[in-house]
Design an enzyme around this catalytic site. Structure first.
Site, PDB file in Angstrom:
ATOM      1  N   CYS A   1       0.819  -1.212   0.000  1.00  0.00           N
ATOM      2  CA  CYS A   1       0.000   0.000   0.000  1.00  0.00           C
ATOM      3  C   CYS A   1       0.853   1.262   0.000  1.00  0.00           C
ATOM      4  O   CYS A   1       0.339   2.370  -0.105  1.00  0.00           O
ATOM      5  CB  CYS A   1      -0.926  -0.005   1.203  1.00  0.00           C
ATOM      6  SG  CYS A   1      -1.991  -1.461   1.250  1.00  0.00           S
TER       7      CYS A   1
ATOM      8  N   ALA B   1      -6.122 -21.171   1.327  1.00  0.00           N
ATOM      9  CA  ALA B   1      -5.861 -19.986   0.506  1.00  0.00           C
ATOM     10  C   ALA B   1      -6.282 -18.742   1.267  1.00  0.00           C
ATOM     11  O   ALA B   1      -7.236 -18.770   2.056  1.00  0.00           O
ATOM     12  CB  ALA B   1      -6.597 -20.073  -0.830  1.00  0.00           C
TER      13      ALA B   1
ATOM     14  N   PRO C   1      -8.285 -31.042   0.103  1.00  0.00           N
ATOM     15  CA  PRO C   1      -7.702 -31.257   1.432  1.00  0.00           C
ATOM     16  C   PRO C   1      -6.266 -30.746   1.538  1.00  0.00           C
ATOM     17  O   PRO C   1      -5.481 -30.839   0.588  1.00  0.00           O
ATOM     18  CB  PRO C   1      -7.729 -32.791   1.602  1.00  0.00           C
ATOM     19  CG  PRO C   1      -8.825 -33.252   0.698  1.00  0.00           C
ATOM     20  CD  PRO C   1      -8.826 -32.296  -0.460  1.00  0.00           C
TER      21      PRO C   1
END
Lengths: 563, 563
Positions: free
Chosen positions: A42, A280, A276
């Site tokens: 950022c 994420a 499995p």
């Protein structure tokens, strides 16, 4: 246990550090395609503008520092090219050497992020056409500016990073034009609130060409032509593509993971994918919007960091849950601060929520203490239940504070009227005894009790001007003379009680004042005398902002900056 | 309906305006003893210092403006001298003319406020001895300063208004000494957090004489001697008494209303007193503390305004409830901002609540964006339930924001670990991706999961230094060399894993670093290797602040400013 993490920024880096704190014996390997880990995403626009002067500030963590502190094996310039869930391995390419190898995992965390959306337009890929997402992008952009001293730039797209870049380019003295198909910048805002943003940008000399369709790009000597539908091309020394980001999920798709909106990775609240042992996190995953309950895609750093921590917790045997994203965001735009949380009105309506809203224009701190500034606040809530849905604020000092208070209230499930009960800290340099957030609560409570009715800027045109209604502007004669809405007659609120007999009792009354405080009081007076009345929410102040924005959009140059 | 209101500031003025908005036909009469209504109480110290330059700013509302807008009959310089609940009348004295008359009421609202506590000490009442509560007090004080150009002042007492006055007098160039019996200023702070306040005041040249008992005052030519127990007197050009305020409830007592703490008026949550048709609001009433559930007395403007609105609602047939006070407060002290909400540790313990705490030292915004400043945050929570009890923050930018977020979280009943889930707005100029409030949540969650144990500055002296424990300072050699706690051995966190064998496995380990981040990581490493360990909450940074405050208190001049 061996954990492999794909992507070493935000969510991936957070996950790695948390994993180590929870499990001293785990083997942790991170593959990062770029040359940098855990960098200050950022902050990139501010390095271009020279606000952040030292490049090292952007990359405080290095693979070496991560190894020393956490014994995490951070491998930069390594791209994971395939995931094999059946063998629990990933294929990895060392981008420096070209070497390809397989790496096994017990648990895999995907944190690939998103990449700038590249439209399928002619000319994408030419020189002087930039994107901004990675440290490398930033260095390239800054190097170009330092070497070529461009005097003009076109920015295609108007999201957060785009607007931050606009400010930074403008501060460097460039002539900047923003062009995009949507008619407003910063999608988290409703059009009425975006009017203030547009005004700020125009005041700072940024040209806005909204509602235009870019059809392609063409090199033109040392310049670039931006081709625009039905208009002459824009010509500039450089162009930045910032029309949005797309989840970078080719890997996940190829591995058979379930995908959602725009190809984002579907995860449950434990950050587990459909396969499995694969988790994420970050900009690549689909989240539940905590206000609408609907699936959403939000590219924000806060959620990415939280999700990384949650994935690590769960891999280490914990049971941490991601409660959804609320979309809280804030941006500095030159002198202004603009912030939002929850959903705006248009999103709420799209989600099928029957909503209402209040606008207010409170001071950032006590009016008698120097330096206070007016902000404009819009709070959206559900009709009937008064559940808070979202808020938007544009202003200066104190905007970020109020949006975080509202974000907390929304998170906690407070209703609009409950905002009045918040016990917030007051001293003259910081607030007012009735904080802006309390004021929003008072206003929503008044609506809930039927004490007042309101209409909005978009309703003004359609008000009956055929004598079937009374239209009153209750400001002072001086304010009225300086500008007023068509058909409105001046009758200052303080004189209202003496002129009650002149107001037809059988016609509805529509009231306007500057910021909707006096018109509210006038409504109370009139309605207690049996009149049906309604006042303009946000007042003349909001109405003129919206009108001026529409007028400026009409006037915007029909052909580029060269005119 | 005729409503009489005693007191035209804050709660009284708010009640009057709300009454009118709800009932256009009510007769509303306000009697205000001073010459001003609805004045800016909290701005008074800043008028003395010249920050607020225009006296009219303090008194934006006048009886005339109130009449024009609200048809409220505001009578200043009118003192209500008795209440007769049986006849529903009050006796009123016109202080300008001396006239005495009776006024009837259907409903009565008492908003008498509090007055500066005047200790029963010799010399109270002499010239050059001031208090600060009303506009008249302010004008007197400022006139004295303008005419006599005092070069020194003693402030007896160290509450909010006192500290604000200290700053303003100091900015005018006066030599200022604060003397009081308690050993710390600003009671809403715990002693550890007050250390930062004391340091700021000392840095700005304010002399602190804490833990001293003032025994009286004596005129000494153009000066005043402040007599102090067991010490030489302090001599100064002026003295301000600010040892606290006392509810101004003689009227209520004489009328037989039930009284509570310090003679405050007992009310229920509808702001009704024990006598029918009499309501009371503001600094004169006893409130329920929303965190402890206990009766409390809090002089704050926010609650007064809310209570005035609630009393008006209920008089007009509504059912509004005051949910209690949370004690949220903020104060500017020179460059610093100091804020608190809920209860502090000492109050929690006094209320019999078993509590724990975390300290953290986050940046106000992203470290890589210029201008960020460190703040010190203390969050107090209940053991076992992790219910949030209170928070204190000292720092600069962003302190007021975080206290309001925490105030909202406490109001909503969130637990400490739930702070981690708050979706707060982040951009580099405003915050970090993990906001300080989120960080507090992470820390409390780590404690709740048994991931780490902590000790505190007050525990350092008593740590075993007889070889039965290992004391490690995990900072860099340079930091260690610049100052460290007695008995602590240097072993940088990044080297810890290589030296595990040297740490006795059967002894507890106590760890220190600068801000408790590295020591937490070190704890995680060691505890996973089977060692029992604990780290210093707040780190060396907090510890030295507390130590330096104690040392400075020892060194404070034993005899006044003339030395």
């Amino acid at each position: 246990m061996k954990v492999v993490i794909v992507g070493g920024v935000a969510g991936g880096a957070t996950a790695a550090a948390r994993l180590r704190r929870l499990d001293e014996s785990a083997e942790i390997v991170v593959f990062e395609r770029s040359g940098y880990v855990s960098y200050a995403n950022c902050g990139l626009p501010y390095y271009i503008g020279g606000i952040i002067t030292d490049r090292a500030e952007l990359t405080l963590q290095t693979p070496e520092s991560f190894w020393r502190r956490f014994r995490v094996d951070m491998r930069v310039r390594h791209e994971v090219t395939a995931i094999h869930p059946d063998t629990k391995t990933v294929d990895v390419k060392n981008l420096a050497t070209g070497e390809v190898f397989a790496e096994s995992y017990d648990k895999l965390i995907l944190s690939p992020g998103a990449r700038p959306t590249q439209p399928a337009l002619p000319g994408v890929g030419i020189d002087r056409l930039f994107t901004l997402r990675t440290v490398e992008d930033t260095l390239k952009l800054r190097e170009f500016i330092e070497q070529h001293h461009p005097r003009s730039a076109v920015l295609a797209g108007g999201g957060f990073i785009g607007i931050e870049l606009v400010e930074n380019l403008r501060e460097l003295g460039l002539d900047v034009t923003v062009v995009q198909r949507p008619k407003q910048l910063l999608n988290p805002l409703d059009a009425d609130m975006a009017a203030f943003l547009h005004a700020q940008l125009r005041e700072k000399g940024v040209k806005l060409m909204l509602g235009r369709t870019v059809e392609g790009f063409a090199a033109d000597g040392d310049r670039v032509n931006v081709l625009i539908k039905d208009e002459a091309p824009l010509t500039a020394d450089m162009v930045v593509l910032a029309i949005g980001v797309t989840p970078d999920t080719g890997l996940a798709r190829d591995a058979g993971l379930e995908l959602g909106i725009k190809g984002s990775i579907v995860v449950n609240d434990r950050m587990e994918t459909s396969v499995p042992d694969i988790y994420a996190v970050g900009d690549a995953v689909q989240v539940k919007h905590s206000v609408t309950g609907q699936d959403a895609l939000l590219s924000l750093a806060g959620p990415a960091n939280k999700q990384g921590r949650i994935a690590a917790d769960n891999i280490c045997g914990g049971d941490s849950r991601y409660l959804g994203s609320q979309g809280s965001s804030v941006i500095k735009v030159f002198d202004m601060t603009i912030a939002a949380t929850g959903v705006n009105e248009k999103t709420a309506r799209q989600a099928g929520i029957d909503c209402d809203k209040v606008f207010l224009s409170p001071m950032s701190h006590a009016g008698y203490y120097p330096g206070g500034k007016v902000m404009t606040m819009k709070v959206v809530f559900e009709k009937g239940t008064y559940r808070l849905l979202g808020a938007q604020i544009v202003g200066y000092e104190g905007v970020d504070k109020r949006i975080d208070v509202l974000a907390t209230a929304i998170h906690a499930g407070l209703t609009g009227p409950q905002l009045k009960d918040l016990d917030l800290a007051y001293a003259p340099p910081y607030s007012s005894a009735k904080d802006p957030v309390n004021m929003a609560g008072f206003m929503i409570e008044n609506l809930s009790r039927g004490l007042v009715e309101q209409f909005f800027p978009e309703d003004v045109d359609a008000l009956p001007r055929d004598g079937s209604a009374t239209l009153l502007d209750v400001r002072t004669p001086g304010e009225y003379a300086a500008g007023h809405a068509e058909g409105f007659v001046n009758l200052p609120v303080d004189d209202l009680r003496e002129h009650l007999a002149e107001i037809p009792a059988d016609k509805p009354v529509y009231l306007i004042c500057q910021s909707a405080l006096r018109s509210y009081i006038a409504c109370r007076i009139l309605s207690q005398h049996g009149l049906r009345c309604s006042h303009l929410s946000g007042g003349w102040r909001l109405y003129t902002a919206v009108m001026q924005d529409q007028a400026a959009a009409q006037e915007a140059l029909p052909c580029g900056m060269e005119k």
